[in-house]
Design an enzyme around this catalytic site. Structure first.
Site, short mmCIF file in Angstrom:
data_model
loop_
_atom_site.label_atom_id
_atom_site.label_comp_id
_atom_site.label_asym_id
_atom_site.label_seq_id
_atom_site.Cartn_x
_atom_site.Cartn_y
_atom_site.Cartn_z
N ASP A 1 0.83 -1.20 0.00
CA ASP A 1 0.00 0.00 0.00
C ASP A 1 0.87 1.26 0.00
O ASP A 1 0.36 2.38 -0.08
CB ASP A 1 -1.01 -0.01 1.15
CG ASP A 1 -0.37 -0.16 2.52
OD1 ASP A 1 0.87 -0.12 2.62
OD2 ASP A 1 -1.12 -0.31 3.51
N SER A 2 2.20 1.06 0.02
CA SER A 2 3.15 2.16 -0.20
C SER A 2 2.97 2.74 -1.61
O SER A 2 3.49 3.82 -1.91
CB SER A 2 4.59 1.68 0.00
OG SER A 2 4.81 0.45 -0.65
N ASP B 1 -0.96 -6.07 -0.11
CA ASP B 1 -1.52 -5.44 1.08
C ASP B 1 -3.02 -5.24 0.92
O ASP B 1 -3.47 -4.71 -0.10
CB ASP B 1 -0.88 -4.05 1.29
CG ASP B 1 0.40 -4.10 2.11
OD1 ASP B 1 0.52 -4.99 2.97
OD2 ASP B 1 1.27 -3.24 1.89
N LYS C 1 -1.51 -9.41 2.80
CA LYS C 1 -0.83 -8.98 4.02
C LYS C 1 -1.72 -8.02 4.79
O LYS C 1 -2.36 -7.15 4.19
CB LYS C 1 0.51 -8.30 3.72
CG LYS C 1 1.27 -7.83 4.99
CD LYS C 1 2.72 -7.49 4.69
CE LYS C 1 2.91 -6.13 4.08
NZ LYS C 1 2.49 -4.99 4.96
N GLU D 1 -2.02 -5.65 8.64
CA GLU D 1 -1.28 -5.06 9.75
C GLU D 1 -2.04 -5.28 11.06
O GLU D 1 -3.25 -5.07 11.12
CB GLU D 1 -1.10 -3.55 9.53
CG GLU D 1 -0.24 -3.21 8.32
CD GLU D 1 -0.03 -1.71 8.16
OE1 GLU D 1 -0.46 -0.94 9.04
OE2 GLU D 1 0.56 -1.31 7.14
N GLU E 1 8.45 -4.23 11.21
CA GLU E 1 8.92 -2.94 10.72
C GLU E 1 9.40 -2.04 11.85
O GLU E 1 8.68 -1.82 12.82
CB GLU E 1 7.82 -2.22 9.92
CG GLU E 1 8.28 -0.88 9.37
CD GLU E 1 7.33 -0.29 8.34
OE1 GLU E 1 7.60 0.84 7.88
OE2 GLU E 1 6.33 -0.95 7.98
#
Length: 273
Positions: free
Chosen positions: A53-54, A92, A122, A124, A191
């Site tokens: 999602d970067s 993501d 993925k 978070e 991270e």
């Protein structure tokens, strides 16, 4: 590399990633968001491509990862999957597409897998998203966890500084890693946490642990492609090693092109029909 190393594998799978951890072979992971770049990084022999999602930052110019939508992530993932023949592709699930409830999380995961052809998703978080993780896994979708600095929670943290320096947060992170493993996640990204804590997590869980700003004692490393290539020059955290200065190379190429067009040097006779 030995004959069993990942270099000779035609297609990376979760099983192969687990074997790599077992024999101590480090796992390489990079982001990619489009067909052309994904084709190059896959051909280079990367083990995992993360459609991160970067993309919200490096492709769309947003300040955070929060604005990118599920449809946009599927678009990027589809472009990457078309280019890849060897790497394992993880996507993501963007902010707001899984935190609300487990049914929404499952719908989002299934859409990504069906519409993009990716190999895993993925998410978070730890204990707070356990129900969603279990629901997604129950549908047969492989899940990679993400702990430590979780950029989708930036407004909760208020800073991108190192996480889990306090003992209570470190203990919660270890517990969350165990929860994600017990749920059935095939790997976890850590991270921006202390290297000693990351090492402890990698030794505590049996699944691969991929670090970004988490030291060298984990099972693999991930970086954002645009950062490590020097395309984005504004973002230079301590954990980033810049392997090229493509911004300078590109600026030179553009400047030379502009000059040649203005001087009527391009196209020349050989470049005309």
């Amino acid at each position: 590399m030995s004959v069993h190393s990942s270099a000779n594998i035609k297609r990376i799978t979760t099983h192969i990633l687990q074997e790599m951890k077992s024999r101590g072979e480090k796992i390489s992971m990079l982001t990619a968001y489009d067909f052309s770049m994904a084709k190059i990084v896959d051909s280079a022999g990367i083990d995992i491509i993360l459609v991160g999602d970067s993309a919200s930052n490096v492709m769309a110019g947003h300040e955070t990862t929060l604005p990118i939508t599920l449809d946009q992530m599927i678009y990027h993932a589809t472009s990457v999957v078309r280019a890849v023949s060897r790497a394992f592709v993880v996507v993501d699930i963007p902010f707001g597409s899984y935190q609300g409830n487990s049914s929404e999380a499952l719908r989002s995961a299934i859409r990504i897998m069906k519409e993009s052809g990716a190999h895993a998703i993925k998410v978070e978080g730890g204990a707070e998203i356990k129900e969603s993780v279990v629901r997604i896994l129950s549908a047969g979708v492989p899940v990679m966890g993400h702990l430590g600095l979780t950029p989708q929670s930036i407004y909760k943290f208020g800073t991108y500084s190192v996480r889990a320096k306090e003992e209570s947060e470190a203990e919660k992170l270890i517990e969350d890693a165990k929860i994600l493993e017990e749920c059935g996640c095939f790997a976890i990204v850590l991270e921006k946490i202390p290297a000693s804590l990351a090492k402890k997590v990698a030794e505590t869980v049996s699944i691969p642990v991929i670090g970004i700003g988490a030291g060298g004692d984990v099972d693999g490393q991930v970086l954002v492609m645009h950062d490590m290539l020097g395309i984005t020059q504004e973002f230079k955290p301590r954990f980033l090693r810049q392997y090229a200065d493509l911004q300078s190379v590109m600026m030179d190429a553009f400047a030379n092109y502009i000059k040649d067009v203005k001087n009527r040097d391009f196209p020349n006779e050989r470049e005309s029909y």
